[in-house]
Design a protein around this motif. Structure first.
Motif, short mmCIF file in Angstrom:
data_model
loop_
_atom_site.label_atom_id
_atom_site.label_comp_id
_atom_site.label_asym_id
_atom_site.label_seq_id
_atom_site.Cartn_x
_atom_site.Cartn_y
_atom_site.Cartn_z
N LEU A 119 0.84 -1.19 0.00
CA LEU A 119 0.00 0.00 0.00
C LEU A 119 0.88 1.25 0.00
CD1 LEU A 119 -3.08 1.04 0.65
CD2 LEU A 119 -2.02 1.58 2.83
N ILE A 120 1.91 1.26 0.82
CA ILE A 120 2.83 2.41 0.89
C ILE A 120 3.49 2.63 -0.47
CG2 ILE A 120 4.94 3.32 1.94
CD1 ILE A 120 2.48 3.39 3.80
N GLN A 121 3.89 1.55 -1.11
CA GLN A 121 4.50 1.66 -2.45
C GLN A 121 3.53 2.28 -3.45
OE1 GLN A 121 5.63 -2.08 -4.32
NE2 GLN A 121 7.33 -1.10 -5.37
N LYS A 122 2.26 1.90 -3.35
CA LYS A 122 1.23 2.45 -4.24
C LYS A 122 1.04 3.94 -4.00
CE LYS A 122 -3.61 1.67 -5.57
NZ LYS A 122 -4.84 0.90 -5.31
N ILE A 123 1.07 4.36 -2.72
CA ILE A 123 0.90 5.78 -2.39
C ILE A 123 2.07 6.59 -2.95
CG2 ILE A 123 0.80 7.46 -0.49
CD1 ILE A 123 -0.59 5.21 1.16
N VAL A 124 3.29 6.05 -2.83
CA VAL A 124 4.46 6.75 -3.36
C VAL A 124 4.33 6.93 -4.87
CG1 VAL A 124 6.94 6.49 -3.80
CG2 VAL A 124 6.04 6.08 -1.51
N LYS A 125 3.83 5.90 -5.56
CA LYS A 125 3.67 5.98 -7.02
C LYS A 125 2.59 6.98 -7.43
CE LYS A 125 5.10 1.27 -8.36
NZ LYS A 125 4.58 -0.03 -8.82
N GLU A 126 1.46 6.95 -6.72
CA GLU A 126 0.30 7.74 -7.14
C GLU A 126 0.12 9.04 -6.36
OE1 GLU A 126 -3.32 5.50 -7.60
OE2 GLU A 126 -2.21 3.65 -8.05
N MET A 127 0.89 9.24 -5.29
CA MET A 127 0.82 10.45 -4.46
C MET A 127 -0.59 10.67 -3.89
SD MET A 127 3.29 13.08 -6.63
CE MET A 127 2.22 13.10 -8.05
N LYS A 128 -1.17 9.60 -3.35
CA LYS A 128 -2.53 9.68 -2.81
C LYS A 128 -2.60 9.06 -1.41
CE LYS A 128 -4.87 9.79 -7.28
NZ LYS A 128 -5.81 9.10 -8.20
N PRO A 129 -2.36 9.86 -0.37
CA PRO A 129 -2.39 9.30 0.99
C PRO A 129 -3.77 8.89 1.48
CG PRO A 129 -1.90 11.66 1.04
CD PRO A 129 -1.87 11.24 -0.40
N TYR A 130 -4.82 9.21 0.71
CA TYR A 130 -6.15 8.78 1.14
C TYR A 130 -6.25 7.25 1.16
CZ TYR A 130 -8.49 7.20 -3.21
OH TYR A 130 -8.88 6.49 -4.31
N TYR A 131 -5.40 6.57 0.35
CA TYR A 131 -5.37 5.11 0.39
C TYR A 131 -5.04 4.62 1.81
CZ TYR A 131 -5.08 4.93 -4.79
OH TYR A 131 -5.31 5.04 -6.13
N LEU A 132 -4.09 5.29 2.46
CA LEU A 132 -3.67 4.88 3.80
C LEU A 132 -4.78 5.11 4.81
CD1 LEU A 132 -1.62 3.87 5.84
CD2 LEU A 132 -0.60 6.15 5.90
N ALA A 133 -5.46 6.25 4.70
CA ALA A 133 -6.56 6.54 5.65
C ALA A 133 -7.61 5.44 5.59
CB ALA A 133 -7.18 7.90 5.31
N ASN A 134 -8.03 5.08 4.40
CA ASN A 134 -9.08 4.08 4.28
C ASN A 134 -8.58 2.67 4.62
OD1 ASN A 134 -11.65 5.48 3.22
ND2 ASN A 134 -10.01 6.41 2.05
N TYR A 135 -7.31 2.41 4.37
CA TYR A 135 -6.71 1.13 4.80
C TYR A 135 -6.79 1.01 6.32
CZ TYR A 135 -2.96 -2.05 6.24
OH TYR A 135 -2.24 -3.04 6.84
N LEU A 136 -6.46 2.08 7.03
CA LEU A 136 -6.47 2.04 8.50
C LEU A 136 -7.88 1.83 9.04
CD1 LEU A 136 -3.95 4.92 9.28
CD2 LEU A 136 -3.55 2.46 9.48
N TYR A 137 -8.87 2.39 8.35
CA TYR A 137 -10.26 2.16 8.76
C TYR A 137 -10.62 0.68 8.59
CZ TYR A 137 -15.35 2.13 8.64
OH TYR A 137 -16.67 1.82 8.87
N GLU A 138 -10.23 0.11 7.45
CA GLU A 138 -10.51 -1.31 7.19
C GLU A 138 -9.78 -2.20 8.20
OE1 GLU A 138 -9.27 -1.78 3.16
OE2 GLU A 138 -10.87 -0.49 2.37
N LEU A 139 -8.53 -1.86 8.50
CA LEU A 139 -7.75 -2.64 9.47
C LEU A 139 -8.39 -2.56 10.86
CD1 LEU A 139 -5.24 -4.33 10.19
CD2 LEU A 139 -3.97 -2.18 10.46
N SER A 140 -8.83 -1.36 11.25
CA SER A 140 -9.48 -1.18 12.56
C SER A 140 -10.76 -2.00 12.64
CB SER A 140 -9.81 0.30 12.79
OG SER A 140 -8.64 1.07 12.79
N THR A 141 -11.53 -1.99 11.56
CA THR A 141 -12.79 -2.74 11.53
C THR A 141 -12.53 -4.24 11.64
OG1 THR A 141 -13.81 -1.01 10.18
CG2 THR A 141 -14.89 -3.17 10.18
N LEU A 142 -11.54 -4.74 10.89
CA LEU A 142 -11.20 -6.16 10.96
C LEU A 142 -10.67 -6.54 12.34
CD1 LEU A 142 -9.50 -6.63 7.48
CD2 LEU A 142 -11.66 -7.64 8.23
N PHE A 143 -9.89 -5.63 12.96
CA PHE A 143 -9.39 -5.91 14.30
C PHE A 143 -10.55 -6.00 15.29
CE2 PHE A 143 -8.45 -4.41 18.54
CZ PHE A 143 -7.56 -5.40 18.95
N ASN A 144 -11.49 -5.06 15.21
CA ASN A 144 -12.63 -5.07 16.14
C ASN A 144 -13.47 -6.34 15.97
OD1 ASN A 144 -12.03 -2.64 17.41
ND2 ASN A 144 -13.12 -1.43 15.89
#
Length: 560
Positions: A489-514
């Protein structure tokens, strides 16, 4: 883990990359899928038959991470053996400190750039937060990052503010946060200019005195006003925990920009209009021509940017430069980059525009000139107040100092996340209630998941990490899979310059953890090996959540 699937397909001779691999909508279709339709079209074969052929060719027993591969309706579905991948994923997550996608390249990221004529409004937040997150992510990816902020302190808007100050406030000093005080003068100028259009010409005269005549008294007042405004900005940046390595002031680069404009004229890549303005010749490249120097000899943003961009690459020896600026300037940057290329600068190909849409009010576009804007400091104050009330309710025995510290982290987290999580191509409509919400897909939701992880680990005290589970529940494998996606995911953000990918990844990770914690016993698990594995999974989740939030510029509070 898409890279594992790509590896299998490449070993068969198929040229695929990350965008060719999909995640199926349902678990029974596997963990990842390769749709064969585009490849079948190129090969002029039936996609269903092609999927079957690829599936037959894959030697599953040679890949320990593969459980099975199935063909279905033109898709090759890959089922991964998550028990075999657990050690690689968890050990990698717990050891992660930096990634190396940048190989030490030097990159300058210029962002925020509020005009030093008024306080920052919520619209400035978007570029500021995206630029800060990009800077953090690029640093984490082993780029040498220089964070830059440009003050457009040499233009007509500053001249209007200086004119207003000289007419109505001459000799006075700010009696409140200086950028707020200056905004009132800026708004007053535009209100009065509607009644008396001659004020516009007075401002142009002030600009000429400043830029062409180098009038000492005007310059003194001009610089003082800009300094006051920047002082106000610095207060806001400190609250947001945003820093810059270098501050550029446009007036320092106008003269170099003018020299370059005359060089372009001599090289015949610019021409003079009938009224004497210098125009960049860009139409033959499918881009509109643009003015690079006014007929009266005063410069524009373009003039300053010409000088500044040359200065950036020559002084800092950059490998690349990124401008985080709204989509309204997309054509402008096409013109700037093309013109620099025509001037013969090899590094022009390493200039990038990271674009984003504006933040608007429900009633329409914000206007600082008309005083119709939501100030960034006001939003922070309101969020802190709301967060403090919530934290006090839940933690009545905590000290006021601790509550204030936690509320600040929650408020700033809520603000940054609410802006960054929206994909940059989409406009944001600012609504107080939505911005102040602390539940759902929000920063506080992710902060809470992180504090929950820490609480579990604190209760567990010491445990022996276990990376090798015998079997996994559905919740465990889903959480493990999501943790394993982080580096890619980090590699994708570096290529596309879109940190919103990380924000939504963290939401998905939090949901799966819960979901994992609610359905799978951790502290109450009686089997010691299973319990240790699950605690290791909690520890890895906490590590990635904390790291991800920090990359977005968000702190994790001590409690919620």
């Amino acid at each position: 883990m898409k890279s594992k699937v790509i590896e299998v397909l490449k070993n068969l001779g198929y040229e695929v990359d990350e965008k060719d691999i999909e995640e199926p909508p349902r678990k029974e279709f596997g963990d990842y899928s390769f749709p064969c339709f585009n490849l079948a079209k190129k090969l002029n074969v039936n996609p269903i038959e092609l999927a079957r052929e690829i599936t037959r060719k894959i030697p599953v027993d040679r890949y320990p991470f593969l459980l099975k591969v199935e063909a279905a309706n033109g898709y090759v579905n890959f089922f991964l053996y998550w028990e075999k991948l657990a050690t690689e994923i968890l050990d990698g997550a717990l050891k992660i400190k930096k990634l190396n996608f940048g190989n030490g390249e030097k990159v300058m990221i210029e962002f925020s750039q509020p005009n030093p004529v008024h306080s920052m409004h919520i619209g400035h937040a978007r570029g500021t937060f995206i630029g800060d997150a990009l800077s953090r992510i690029f640093e984490f990816s082993n780029f040498k990052v220089i964070r830059a902020n440009l003050m457009n302190d040499a233009g007509l808007q500053v001249a209007k503010l200086v004119t207003g100050y000289l007419l109505w406030f001459n000799g006075k000093r700010p009696d409140k946060k200086p950028d707020y005080w200056l905004w009132e003068i800026y708004v007053k100028f535009h209100e009065e200019a509607k009644k008396d259009p001659s004020l516009e010409e007075k401002a142009r005269e002030i600009l000429r005195k400043y830029e062409i005549e180098k009038d000492t008294e005007i310059t003194k007042v001009w610089n003082r006003i800009v300094k006051w405004c920047v002082k106000g900005f610095m207060e806001t940046y400190r609250r947001l925990r945003i820093k810059f390595d270098v501050w550029f002031y446009e007036h320092n680069f106008r003269e170099l920009g003018k020299q370059i404009a005359y060089q372009a004229l001599a090289k015949n890549i610019a021409f003079k209009s009938e009224d004497g303005a210098i125009i960049a010749k860009l139409e033959e490249y499918g881009i509109p021509n643009c003015v690079i120097l006014r007929s009266d000899g005063t410069g524009l943003y373009f003039t300053g940017d010409l000088g500044l961009t040359v200065h950036k690459f020559e002084k800092y020896k950059l490998d690349k430069s990124i401008w985080v600026v709204s989509t309204q300037q997309s054509l402008y940057f096409q013109q700037l980059f093309k013109f620099l290329e025509l001037l013969g600068y090899e590094w022009a190909k390493n200039c990038y525009h990271c674009a984003f849409e504006h933040v608007n009010l429900p009633e329409g576009k914000m206007s600082s000139r008309e005083g119709r804007a939501i100030l960034l400091d006001e939003v922070i104050n309101m969020l802190e107040k709301r967060a403090r009330e919530e934290v006090e309710k839940r933690n009545p025995k905590k000290s006021k100092k601790k509550i204030a510290s936690v509320a600040r982290k929650i408020a700033i987290g809520a603000l940054k996340y609410s802006i960054i999580k929206i994909q940059p191509e989409d406009q944001i409509i600012f609504e107080w209630e939505r911005m102040l919400r602390l539940e759902g897909n929000t920063g506080p939701y992710i902060q809470y998941a992180c504090t929950r992880c820490r609480g579990i680990l604190k209760k567990a005290k010491r445990f022996e990490r276990n990376f090798t589970p015998k079997t996994l529940t559905k919740e465990e494998s889903s959480l493990l899979k999501k943790i394993g996606e982080f580096p890619y995911l980090i590699q994708k953000i570096v290529k596309e310059m879109k940190p919103y990918y990380l924000a939504n990844y963290l939401y998905e990770l939090s949901t799966l953890f819960n979901e994992f914690y609610e359905r799978v016993p951790v502290l109450k698990e009686e089997n010691r090996e299973v319990k240790n594995f699950r605690l290791t999974l909690v520890e890895a989740s906490e590590k990635i959540l904390t790291l991800g939030l920090n990359l977005l510029g968000i702190d994790v509070p001590e409690f919620m």
